[in-house]
Design a protein around this motif. Sequence first.
Motif, PDB file in Angstrom:
ATOM      1  N   PHE A  12       0.833  -1.198   0.000  1.00 48.74           N
ATOM      2  CA  PHE A  12       0.000   0.000   0.000  1.00 48.74           C
ATOM      3  C   PHE A  12       0.877   1.262   0.000  1.00 48.74           C
ATOM      4  CE2 PHE A  12      -2.121   3.410   2.325  1.00 48.74           C
ATOM      5  CZ  PHE A  12      -3.410   3.400   1.830  1.00 48.74           C
ATOM      6  N   ILE A  13       1.859   1.291   0.891  1.00 43.25           N
ATOM      7  CA  ILE A  13       2.743   2.464   1.004  1.00 43.25           C
ATOM      8  C   ILE A  13       3.556   2.641  -0.280  1.00 43.25           C
ATOM      9  CG2 ILE A  13       4.739   3.416   2.257  1.00 43.25           C
ATOM     10  CD1 ILE A  13       3.460   2.098   4.811  1.00 43.25           C
ATOM     11  N   GLU A  14       4.039   1.539  -0.833  1.00 39.89           N
ATOM     12  CA  GLU A  14       4.807   1.603  -2.082  1.00 39.89           C
ATOM     13  C   GLU A  14       3.962   2.130  -3.237  1.00 39.89           C
ATOM     14  OE1 GLU A  14       6.447  -2.249  -2.809  1.00 39.89           O
ATOM     15  OE2 GLU A  14       8.056  -2.010  -1.324  1.00 39.89           O
ATOM     16  N   ALA A  15       2.679   1.747  -3.251  1.00 38.15           N
ATOM     17  CA  ALA A  15       1.792   2.106  -4.363  1.00 38.15           C
ATOM     18  C   ALA A  15       1.553   3.611  -4.463  1.00 38.15           C
ATOM     19  CB  ALA A  15       0.461   1.377  -4.227  1.00 38.15           C
ATOM     20  N   VAL A  16       1.651   4.316  -3.324  1.00 41.11           N
ATOM     21  CA  VAL A  16       1.367   5.762  -3.362  1.00 41.11           C
ATOM     22  C   VAL A  16       2.600   6.623  -3.059  1.00 41.11           C
ATOM     23  CG1 VAL A  16      -1.086   5.522  -2.819  1.00 41.11           C
ATOM     24  CG2 VAL A  16       0.555   5.719  -0.945  1.00 41.11           C
ATOM     25  N   GLN A  17       3.771   6.006  -3.061  1.00 40.36           N
ATOM     26  CA  GLN A  17       4.965   6.744  -2.631  1.00 40.36           C
ATOM     27  C   GLN A  17       5.378   7.868  -3.585  1.00 40.36           C
ATOM     28  OE1 GLN A  17       8.040   3.826  -2.148  1.00 40.36           O
ATOM     29  NE2 GLN A  17       8.403   3.592  -4.340  1.00 40.36           N
ATOM     30  N   ASP A  18       4.873   7.828  -4.825  1.00 37.27           N
ATOM     31  CA  ASP A  18       5.185   8.918  -5.757  1.00 37.27           C
ATOM     32  C   ASP A  18       4.412  10.190  -5.414  1.00 37.27           C
ATOM     33  OD1 ASP A  18       6.840   7.226  -7.072  1.00 37.27           O
ATOM     34  OD2 ASP A  18       5.467   6.767  -8.712  1.00 37.27           O
ATOM     35  N   ILE A  19       3.325  10.030  -4.673  1.00 38.30           N
ATOM     36  CA  ILE A  19       2.451  11.170  -4.369  1.00 38.30           C
ATOM     37  C   ILE A  19       2.577  11.608  -2.915  1.00 38.30           C
ATOM     38  CG2 ILE A  19       0.063  12.037  -4.509  1.00 38.30           C
ATOM     39  CD1 ILE A  19      -0.483   9.531  -6.328  1.00 38.30           C
ATOM     40  N   TYR A  20       2.642  10.644  -2.008  1.00 38.83           N
ATOM     41  CA  TYR A  20       2.676  10.957  -0.570  1.00 38.83           C
ATOM     42  C   TYR A  20       3.956  10.411   0.041  1.00 38.83           C
ATOM     43  CZ  TYR A  20      -2.308  11.160  -1.722  1.00 38.83           C
ATOM     44  OH  TYR A  20      -3.501  11.421  -2.324  1.00 38.83           O
ATOM     45  N   ASP A  21       4.473  11.091   1.052  1.00 35.60           N
ATOM     46  CA  ASP A  21       5.665  10.534   1.707  1.00 35.60           C
ATOM     47  C   ASP A  21       5.249   9.333   2.560  1.00 35.60           C
ATOM     48  OD1 ASP A  21       5.044  11.329   4.464  1.00 35.60           O
ATOM     49  OD2 ASP A  21       5.576  13.368   3.878  1.00 35.60           O
ATOM     50  N   ALA A  22       6.230   8.556   2.956  1.00 33.60           N
ATOM     51  CA  ALA A  22       5.966   7.270   3.629  1.00 33.60           C
ATOM     52  C   ALA A  22       5.167   7.451   4.919  1.00 33.60           C
ATOM     53  CB  ALA A  22       7.284   6.562   3.921  1.00 33.60           C
ATOM     54  N   MET A  23       5.466   8.508   5.662  1.00 33.53           N
ATOM     55  CA  MET A  23       4.764   8.723   6.929  1.00 33.53           C
ATOM     56  C   MET A  23       3.282   9.030   6.690  1.00 33.53           C
ATOM     57  SD  MET A  23       5.870  11.264  10.040  1.00 33.53           S
ATOM     58  CE  MET A  23       7.520  10.604  10.181  1.00 33.53           C
ATOM     59  N   ALA A  76       1.553   8.197   3.972  1.00 36.99           N
ATOM     60  CA  ALA A  76       0.934   6.975   3.430  1.00 36.99           C
ATOM     61  C   ALA A  76       0.618   5.987   4.554  1.00 36.99           C
ATOM     62  CB  ALA A  76       1.861   6.339   2.408  1.00 36.99           C
ATOM     63  N   GLU A  77       1.527   5.881   5.509  1.00 37.34           N
ATOM     64  CA  GLU A  77       1.299   4.967   6.636  1.00 37.34           C
ATOM     65  C   GLU A  77       0.124   5.448   7.489  1.00 37.34           C
ATOM     66  OE1 GLU A  77       3.657   2.624  10.210  1.00 37.34           O
ATOM     67  OE2 GLU A  77       4.621   4.349   9.268  1.00 37.34           O
ATOM     68  N   SER A  78       0.023   6.774   7.675  1.00 38.67           N
ATOM     69  CA  SER A  78      -1.100   7.294   8.464  1.00 38.67           C
ATOM     70  C   SER A  78      -2.424   7.018   7.740  1.00 38.67           C
ATOM     71  CB  SER A  78      -0.929   8.788   8.742  1.00 38.67           C
ATOM     72  OG  SER A  78      -1.228   9.560   7.607  1.00 38.67           O
ATOM     73  N   PHE A  79      -2.424   7.104   6.396  1.00 45.04           N
ATOM     74  CA  PHE A  79      -3.621   6.763   5.608  1.00 45.04           C
ATOM     75  C   PHE A  79      -4.003   5.302   5.846  1.00 45.04           C
ATOM     76  CE2 PHE A  79      -2.599  10.041   2.035  1.00 45.04           C
ATOM     77  CZ  PHE A  79      -3.016  11.066   2.857  1.00 45.04           C
ATOM     78  N   PHE A  80      -2.997   4.438   5.796  1.00 46.99           N
ATOM     79  CA  PHE A  80      -3.247   3.001   5.993  1.00 46.99           C
ATOM     80  C   PHE A  80      -3.966   2.763   7.324  1.00 46.99           C
ATOM     81  CE2 PHE A  80      -2.192  -1.108   7.778  1.00 46.99           C
ATOM     82  CZ  PHE A  80      -2.505  -1.979   6.734  1.00 46.99           C
TER      83      PHE A  80
END
Length: 287
Positions: A10-21, A23-27
């Motif tokens: 999930f985090i890898e899939a959106v890493q071009d748009i959102y930073d890892a932190m 993306a993780e909070s979204f998860f």
Amino acid sequence: MRAKIYKVQFIEAVQDIYDAMEAESFFHLILEEKHKMKRIDLALNPDFVFSEKEIQEWNLILEELKKEIPIQYILGTTEFFGLKFKVNENVLIPRPETEELVEWIIQDLKIQGFKDLKILDIGTGSGCIAISLAKNISNSKVYAIDVSPEALKIAKENAEMNQVEVVFLEKNILETNDLEMHFDIIVSNPPYVRNLEKQEIKKNVLDNEPHLALFVEDDDALIFYRKIAELATKNLNEDGRLYFEINQYLGEEMIELLHNKGFQDIELRKDIYENDRMTKAVLKNNH
């Protein structure tokens, strides 16, 4: 698939748009909304598995995130001042800075201990300010105005969900000459972003949130503040207070406007990001 494995994907899939932190909070927001699991629950249950159907649901959310649709709109809910609110494309997503405005009002009231207050929120949107005040200030009668019937529909649902009573009124404040009753507090977070500041706005906000609630013309950025301050001079009780969330670049102009309208004890406050973000003014001798 194990949730922990899917989380990495999930985090890898959106890493071009959102930073890892982010993306993780979204998860974890989605995990809590869809599975009622907090971060700690997953840590304590590392073998938790998503079903095929759940994976499909997650993938649909992922596709919307890739389009930069705000997570709050995707889930249909957000949190504000410890309360849950429904949101959709007809209302702005409540911001942490606005929580500070609500906190300021509540703290002032704790110090002064007013009872049986009449409070008005102008441009209520999701109802977050009005509902948070109604929830936290007992014996108050809270009213809220908005020009958008779609926004008021959401606000009414939010009041019901949070078990508070707010009187909602559909009104165009710029076309209103009198509020027809007197209030102890008037608060507003009106549109204040100038078109010249659009380049500072994130794409996901610009493309998804209602422009009606965000933007004002460059040549008259204080149009709503001026009108609301004028109404407040007629419709605030003596020693009544007017609170605003403001454009961070127009703090001095706001102080001047409030002073020119006859308000006293004018105060300008910064938000958590050290931007000029809110004002308070008192109307004295209103007789």
